[in-house]
Enzyme design. Structure first.
Site, short mmCIF file in Angstrom:
data_model
loop_
_atom_site.label_atom_id
_atom_site.label_comp_id
_atom_site.label_asym_id
_atom_site.label_seq_id
_atom_site.Cartn_x
_atom_site.Cartn_y
_atom_site.Cartn_z
CB THR A 124 28.31 37.28 79.98
OG1 THR A 124 29.03 38.50 79.80
CG2 THR A 124 27.76 37.24 81.40
CE LYS A 151 27.06 39.88 84.58
NZ LYS A 151 27.27 41.22 85.18
CG ASP A 225 30.23 47.51 86.81
OD1 ASP A 225 30.06 48.67 86.39
OD2 ASP A 225 29.62 46.53 86.33
CE LYS A 247 29.39 47.52 82.98
NZ LYS A 247 28.40 46.90 83.89
CB CYS A 275 28.45 46.85 76.95
SG CYS A 275 28.28 45.05 76.77
CG ASP A 297 31.97 42.23 79.96
OD1 ASP A 297 31.54 41.34 79.20
OD2 ASP A 297 31.41 42.56 81.02
CG ASP A 299 29.01 39.30 76.44
OD1 ASP A 299 28.84 40.34 77.10
OD2 ASP A 299 28.83 38.16 76.91
MG LIG Z 1 29.65 44.35 86.48
#
Ligand SMILES: [Mg+2]
Length: 321
Positions: A124, A151, A225, A247, A275, A297, A299
């Site tokens: 990220t 992001k 998400d 997640k 996560c 994803d 990390d």
């Molecule tokens: Mg997201």
């Protein structure tokens, strides 16, 4: 009779983590340990204020079911004792971990999933100026990361992405706006991102505004998400999203996550696995699902100044076993 321990823990980050929703300098997690007949299982969750959770509420939720856990409640029974969310995830993960310990194996083996020697994970890049983000991308790419998760907030979207794409022409880029955009101008932004060869856009709009995503043909896959928690979320995502980010802190553990993944695939969604800011304990719990995801994803632990010991072996963009 089982013994249950439940406590919170803080992990300072080595670099501030900046997303559209704010800045974080520490990962705060809640840990559950369940011991039975000399064997232990451990689970971890990250309470998330976006979903109305705090360390306190999550600890209270877990403490409310300690008598039932001591009496030997099963993973299946747990699903009805707590709602989907971080608290149930910590307990569900601890129960999976305990089952694996009893069988003398890993959770992946229990599920007949064989772990490869390594797994690629997104790395990220948090929000900064276009120049700083491009520099961060170059640094990660040079260290071997090929999948970068960018992001973004609602500002300098195209400036930032243009600078990053110029810096790493061959990297796979995925973008996460964390609900910070508006329906106005979204179609054009998506078109620009597709032209910059962005592979996927995660949650551009606030969860309540998903209908606006059904109004145009997506030039790149859009992933839910904040809009996707459990199987119950799926129906309203059809026609709005092509992918879902699973997640464990949203599903309330691997038990529901496995069912969500299967149902999502059956309904035509592609899966990604994500996560929160967390330690390797939380990544361990989701590994059986990560192997079959389009994007992993995972990390979170790489942001910690110090991970749990023994932690998973992260190198830049890669997880080795
Ligand atoms: Mg997201």
């Amino acid at each position: 009779m089982r013994t249950i321990k439940c406590y919170s823990q803080g992990f300072p980050l080595h670099t501030p983590f900046v997303i559209a929703r704010g800045i974080r300098s520490e990962a705060r997690v809640v840990v559950v340990e369940i011991t039975e007949s000399g064997l232990s299982g451990i689970g971890e969750c990250t309470p998330y204020p976006r979903y109305g959770e705090s360390e306190q509420t999550v600890l209270e939720q877990i403490e409310s079911i300690i008598p039932a856990l001591e009496q030997g409640v099963s993973r299946e029974q747990l699903q009805t004792l707590l709602p989907a969310g971080a608290a149930r995830n910590a307990v569900d993960s601890a129960l999976w971990s305990l089952e694996a310990a009893k069988a003398g194996t890993s959770v992946a083996s229990l599920l007949a999933v064989s772990l490869p020697s390594q797994l690629d994970t997104a790395q990220t890049i948090s929000i900064d100026s276009p120049e700083q983000m491009a520099t961060a991308a170059t640094r990660l790419w040079e260290k071997g990361a090929s999948l970068l998760k960018i992001k973004l907030d609602n500002y300098q979207v195209i400036e930032r992405m243009t600078a990053i794409r110029r810096a790493v022409p061959e990297a796979t880029l995925i973008v996460d706006a964390n609900e910070s955009w508006q329906p106005e101008g979204l179609e054009e932004r998506c078109q620009r991102l597709a032209e910059l060869n962005v592979a996927m856009l995660e949650q551009p709009l606030p969860a309540q505004q998903d209908e606006a995503l059904a109004l145009f043909t997506h030039p790149l896959p859009i992933c839910a998400d904040e809009s996707c928690h459990t199987r119950a979320s799926l129906h309203s995502l059809i026609g709005c999203y092509e992918m879902v980010n699973i997640k464990l802190d949203k599903t309330g553990g691997l038990t529901e996550a496995l069912l969500l993944a299967r149902a999502a695939r059956e309904q035509g969604f592609t899966i990604m696995v994500g996560c929160m800011l967390c330690s390797s304990r939380a990544i361990n719990a989701v590994l059986p699902l990560a192997l079959s995801a389009r994007f992993a994803d995972l990390d979170g632990p790489t942001w910690l100044l110090k991970d749990v010991q023994p932690g998973l072996a992260f190198s830049c963009g890669r997880l080795s076993f």
